[in-house]
Design a protein around this motif. Structure first.
Motif: not given
Length: 758
Positions: A663-670, A703-710
């Protein structure tokens, strides 16, 4: 309430009156018939009062009810005999048939009562041995009663009536059966002492017959007035005894009873052989006595054979049990290999004579299997690895399981240690266990000459194994001098961690999370730092793995969580929640397995007052891939409103599939995908590949409605490229280095002033 001993006093008074009447001789002879029924009536009331006043078990209630019926029947029979005595006075009467029947029925009911008392024996073998003992005792007792009681009554010149003989015979049978039965009653629902008192009433029949034969007319009076009233007295005493019984069982075995019966049978035998009445004077009676004595001796011999056989069996079972205990004490219950105790014994023996070589083997990342697949699968893997280790060792050594996933091999072939290590590594190159798991192991080898303490050799082998793990795992290393220093330093580091937690040497720094469009701080990532009093600032890359290995990561992570929530709540009170949209402490997999973790998060939020949706817990892919228990914890946190961030996204093998279960809300790009991303299409193939991954990640997240952080942004060109790819949030040294709470406070205050001015 009436005194419980009143019935015993009444029966005792009747017995004493019978003795006094016999001594004084006052009144006609038929008075002697009054004492027995009077005592029996008192005994009936004693037994009835016992059943009324005392809560008895079903077996006990049935026993005393039958005794009450037996006493009532015999009382009626003796009343009829007393009436007949007064009618025929002064001549003593023959026993009426009705009296004989009633007394005989009473004795039969008493036999049923005693025979129905439970003995607590369940096995057929124990029951058979008990019946053999009881048969020996019965025959021994019966031959004594026959020779000195019943036979003289049958052969006396004064013929006894058939009714009297029948009653005496039943009395003898009751006496012999009761004596042998009560010797094996362990207690319980019927008190063993009470039953012995009941059985003793049967011996009154023997006294009656002896007195009757010995003194004829006077004997009949003595039996009726003196001997027979003792039976009701014993019944009343038994009822009183049962009132105060504890119901406890006795473990005493009456092994002496068969031998006592054999001695008893020898008494009439000696009387027949050496007494005044020789064998020829009563040939049939003599044969009965001799035959009974021989039967008793034969049965005792059989019993002795059974005892010897049982003793031999017990000795065999004891030897087998001792061997089993010895095996269990020296072997691992799960794998069947020798355990630490047996390994140390063998190692000590080798070091005492020729020296020894030890190979320590430890499975790499074994806890991952337990955490993700469960302990049952982990146990199956340990068994499979033990079998693999045994096969790979062959005749060159003796393997053992020391603890957990740590194994050892005592090498017995000189120079065969390297070959054993290579065979082990080759054997586990293919999947093992029923689940076809691919595992790796690290091994350390150490040798020592004779006389070396075992602990020194094991310390060196452990240091070599530690070095193997430090070099990348899945290999083996031979010990060299000084190799133990890193392991000692690591152990010392673990001790320092415990002390540092207690001394408050840890602190938090905060790295800004920035909106790439306008440079505003919209969150922070909390990072723990350790200021050692002697070593200065200790790198997290050094102490975090040590905290993981020692388990101190759990209390350390709990402190980080609470301190982060406290500090961010203070900032929110001063600057509002807008610059604190993402507050992210890192979470270890060990914390996720802590059963109190969810409660810790809830308590930290409640104590600080920080809204749950502002807290972002950052987890790595390896932490998420730890089985159903971890996913359950993550869903509980998600249901609380806490947001979860998947850190270092893109570096694992299952990143895309994770997003469906996690159940992720945020994806952090490595950071590895951000490095050199600014080179553009004209850059290297590697740069182009990074751009492709970064573009795919942001598209998937959208597409999945998640936030992203680089992560790891180091220059403005990377910011510009990431914005073109669709990223709006990032962090890195270009946007803000980790800073202490005071510096972050100043940054947030400056940002607030700028916004106010604008």
């Amino acid at each position: 309430m009436r005194h419980p001993a009143r019935h015993l006093l009444v029966t005792g008074a009747v017995a004493v009156l019978g003795m006094l009447w016999t001594v004084t001789g006052i009144g006609p002879a038929p008075v002697c018939y009054v004492f027995m029924p009077a005592g029996l009536v008192a005994a009936v009331f004693a037994l009835r009062a016992l059943r009324r006043d005392v809560e008895l078990a079903p077996a006990g209630r049935r026993f005393y009810l039958l005794l009450e019926v037996a006493a009532a029947l015999m009382a009626a029979g003796y009343v009829i005999l007393a009436v007949a005595g007064f009618r025929s006075s002064p001549v003593l009467p023959m026993m009426p048939l009705t009296s004989s029947v009633l007394i005989g029925l009473g004795l039969l009911v008493a036999m049923v009562a005693v025979g129905g008392v439970p003995l607590g024996v369940t096995s057929w073998s124990a029951r058979g041995r008990q019946w053999l003992d009881r048969l020996i005792a019965f025959v021994g007792c019966a031959v004594v009663l026959w020779h000195f009681g019943l036979y003289p009554m049958l052969t006396t010149e004064n013929r006894w009536s058939t009714g009297v003989l029948a009653v005496v015979l039943l009395g003898f049978l009751f006496a012999a059966g009761a004596v042998t039965k009560v010797s094996y009653i362990p207690g319980g629902p019927v008190d063993r002492a009470a039953v012995r008192l009941v059985a003793a009433t049967g011996l009154v029949a023997a006294a009656v017959s002896v007195l009757a034969v010995a003194r004829s007319y006077e004997g009949a009076i003595l039996t009726q007035a003196v001997a027979m009233p003792l039976a009701p007295l014993l019944l009343a005493a038994a009822a009183l005894r049962q009132r105060y019984a504890t119901g406890t069982l006795s473990a005493r075995a009456n092994s002496w009873l068969p031998y006592l019966a054999m001695v008893a049978a020898d008494v009439p035998l000696a009387h027949v052989l050496f007494g005044e009445t020789h064998l020829g004077d009563g040939i049939y009676e003599g044969r009965i006595v001799v035959g009974s004595a021989a039967l008793v001796a034969t049965l005792v011999s059989v019993r002795q054979w059974v005892v010897n056989r049982d003793n031999a069996r017990l000795l065999r079972e004891r030897a087998a049990s001792e061997a089993r205990f010895q095996y269990e004490a020296t072997h691992d219950a799960l794998t069947g290999l020798g355990n630490r105790k047996l390994f140390r014994e063998r190692l000590d023996a080798a070091l005492a004579s020729t020296g020894a070589t030890v190979l320590l083997v430890d499975l790499d990342d074994f806890n991952t299997v337990n955490d993700s697949l469960g302990h049952d699968v982990g146990d199956e893997l340990l068994v499979a690895f033990a079998d693999t280790l045994l096969a790979a060792t062959g005749d060159d050594g003796v393997p053992a399981r020391l603890a957990g996933d740590e194994f050892a091999v005592l090498v017995t072939t000189p120079g065969g240690d390297a070959a054993v290590a290579e065979r082990i590594m080759t054997a586990i190159a293919a999947p093992i266990s029923a689940h076809r798991l691919l595992v790796h192991a690290s091994a350390g080898i150490a040798s020592a000459p004779a006389g070396t303490p075992a602990r020194h050799l094991l310390r060196d082998a452990d240091a070599a194994m530690y070095a193997a793990k430090q070099r990348g795992k899945a290999n083996w290393v031979r010990y060299t001098a000084g190799m133990e220093k890193p392991a000692q330093a690591d152990a010392q580091l673990g001790g320092d961690l415990r002390r540092a937690l207690d001394a408050g040497e840890f602190t938090l720094v905060y790295q800004p999370i920035v909106d790439l469009r306008d440079g505003r701080t919209i969150g922070v990532e909390a990072l723990v730092r350790w200021l050692h009093p002697e070593r200065g600032m200790v790198s997290p890359a050094e102490f975090i793995p040590a905290a993981e290995r020692t388990g101190l990561i759990v209390p350390l992570g709990r402190w980080v969580l609470r301190e982060t929530c406290r500090q961010v709540a203070a900032w929110a009170a001063e600057f509002g929640l807008e610059p604190l949209q993402k507050v992210g402490p890192n979470v270890s997999v060990r914390q996720l397995h802590d059963p109190d973790f969810v409660a810790d998060v809830r308590a930290a939020l409640a104590d600080s007052g920080l809204p749950a949706d502002r807290l972002v817990l950052e987890l790595t892919e390896s932490a998420v891939l730890r089985g159903h228990q971890v996913l359950k914890v993550l869903h509980e946190l998600h249901d609380m409103g806490v947001r979860l961030a998947l850190d270092d996204f893109g570096t694992g093998e299952s990143s895309l599939s994770l997003l469906r279960a996690f159940p992720a809300a945020i994806v952090k790009l490595d950071k590895s995908f951000v490095d050199n991303i600014e080179l553009g299409e004209e850059g290297s193939a590697a740069a182009n590949a990074r751009q492709a991954v970064a573009r795919a990640v942001v598209q998937l997240a959208d597409a999945l409605g998640l936030d992203t952080v680089a992560e790891g942004i180091e220059n403005q060109e990377q910011v510009d490229r990431l914005r073109k790819l669709g990223y709006t949030v990032g962090q890195g040294y270009h946007l803000g280095r980790p800073m202490d709470a005071a510096a972050m406070t100043a940054r947030l205050a400056a940002q607030q002033r700028d916004l106010t001015a604008a």
